[in-house]
Every structure is written in C-alpha cells, then in structure tokens.
Enzyme design. Sequence first.
Site, PDB file in Angstrom:
ATOM      1  NE  ARG A 168      32.792  39.527  49.230  1.00  0.00           N
ATOM      2  CZ  ARG A 168      32.937  38.231  49.445  1.00  0.00           C
ATOM      3  NH1 ARG A 168      31.901  37.434  49.260  1.00  0.00           N
ATOM      4  NH2 ARG A 168      34.091  37.721  49.828  1.00  0.00           N
ATOM      5  CG  HIS A 205      27.383  35.496  53.654  1.00  0.00           C
ATOM      6  ND1 HIS A 205      27.950  36.736  53.492  1.00  0.00           N
ATOM      7  CD2 HIS A 205      28.213  34.640  53.019  1.00  0.00           C
ATOM      8  CE1 HIS A 205      29.080  36.637  52.808  1.00  0.00           C
ATOM      9  NE2 HIS A 205      29.254  35.350  52.505  1.00  0.00           N
ATOM     10  CD  GLU A 240      26.703  39.737  54.126  1.00  0.00           C
ATOM     11  OE1 GLU A 240      26.225  39.436  53.030  1.00  0.00           O
ATOM     12  OE2 GLU A 240      27.750  39.205  54.589  1.00  0.00           O
TER      13      GLU A 240
END
Length: 316
Positions: free
Chosen positions: A235, A283, A264
């Site tokens: 994270r 990601h 994000e």
Amino acid sequence: MKITILDGNALNPGDLSYEVFEKFGAVFVYPRTEEKDVIKRIGDSDAILMNKIRITEEVLSACPNLKYIGIQATGYNVVDLDACRKHNVTVTNVPSYSTAAVAQHVFALITAFTNRVKEHSDSVFEGKWCTSKDFCYWNSPLYELDGKKIGIAGYGNIGSRVAAIAKAFGMKVVTVNKSSRSDRDGIEAVGLDGLAGCDFISLHCPLTKENEGMFDKKLLCKIAGPSTILINTARGGLINEEDVAWLLNNDLLRGYGADVVTEEPMNPSNPLLKAKNCILTPHIAWAPFETRQRLLDIVFSNFKAWIDGKPENTVS
C-alpha cells in the site's frame, strides 16, 4: 434479481466475461462509476460487485433492496462494514488470489535495479552495441542477488512467497512479523530495527492507522542507507512519499520500486515523480490474465455460495 457491477473495467477490461452471473438475474455492467452516480445506479439492485467504489451508510440507506456486496479484491476498507451489518448486507472479499503474481512483481522491480534489462535493451536498439569497440558494455553497475540480504516487513501469503523466491536466488532473508510462521520456515524474525543492513526491504503488511506513513525519514535513516533498495507492492500509505523522495534525491536511499502510491490514480504533484532512482508501475502486480481470471472465479464462487445460503469469505 438485479446484479450491478460498478467498476468492472479494473478486473475485466474486455478479456474476461461476466456472463456466468446472468444465470442468477439481470446483470448491469458499468466500466467505471463516479461517487455521485453510485446510488442512482444501484438504487434497486439486490447485489452489487465492486472493487474500489466507496459504499457508505448514505448509500446503504438509499438502497433498501441491497443484500449482497461482492468485493472484487482483497482489501475492503472502502466499505462501511458497520453500516452493512446494520442493514443486513453480506459482504465478501477475495483473499490470497494474487500471491504468485505480486511476488513475481516484487522481483521484477528488484531485477529492474540489479540487471537494468530495459535500459540496456534500449541502448542496443539505439545502435550502441553496433558501434561498441568491445564485445560487451554496460551503462550502469550490475549486481548479483546471491548473498544479498532482504528484509520482509509482513509475512503473510505474499511475504512468505517472496521469501521462498529470495532463498532460491541465494539471498539471506529476515522478516518482521507478529507470528511464528517465519520460524517454521527457518527464517529469522526481527524487529523493525533488525532490517538495518538489508540490501533490500520489501513491504507486505496491510495498511492500518498504526502503520500509516511508518516508513518515513526517521525510520528509514535508521534501517536503510545509500545501498538499500525499498520495494513496495503493498500500500502506498505505508511510506511517507515526501520523505522517500527526499532520501532518494539526497542519495540516502539507493532506490525505491513501487506498484502503489498513496493517491490512485497518481496525483501529478506526487514527489516521487521527481525523485531519482525511482521505478513506479501503475498498480499492476495483481493484473496478469491468470490472476484476474482466478479472482473472477472466486468472486463468482462467493456469490453462488451466498445464493445457496452458505456464504464464504465474508467480512461482514
């Protein structure tokens, strides 16, 4: 039954299929949903599937038919679980589907620093090998992983897989974890201070209020140094991005490789975008085709188990 998928594009941008859900009712798929449109789209839905859409008390109060939320991911912090319990809404998630893919991505980031394959390939296609006076050349130092030390913060499914791969490379492994699991694997468990001296530190702990921003200037100056590479596929909020960028730009950290950031999609003002020796991917560690197919299969299995009155992988 009405089944609504609020942000289907993340899991299925077109190479998978949601058709298996049609045997249970009418399926409405939205590639993306803005927060202001959530209630309008699911107001009369019996079940919803979602990934990163916030489901709040306000949403639940406006959607009295809703009885099931299937999270197409492992994390469930975007859903107000207390409100779901109040409204008798079952919530399921998908644990452990991406272990292999994320561990693989960790080493893609690590070897991006140690082998510099893309940079050297680019130089070849720019003609530099054709004009080289020697049979070989390298533009930056290259490093072996054998004998290097990696510290793994968090030793769940992904952390333990990273450890196994590291050992196969001949690396020395230490872990920071709250269980004795690493002891069973013959790996030394240490406190955070025990990460000092590691060539690589890889983060695999869940984000909590207690550890948010924990990997900041103060801690990293104690456990890392100019020869340390920090890897984050967990994270973005585990690190202080300002501090990490400062350490990189002042040569107090050799590199930072991450698949996640605090906000994000990434904010253009993120300090990591102007940091030296920083490798970022958007990601995608969870995104191989096989991984997403496995995720969709479990999402369907969770849904069918709920239909059958035997819900699995419930978080509320």
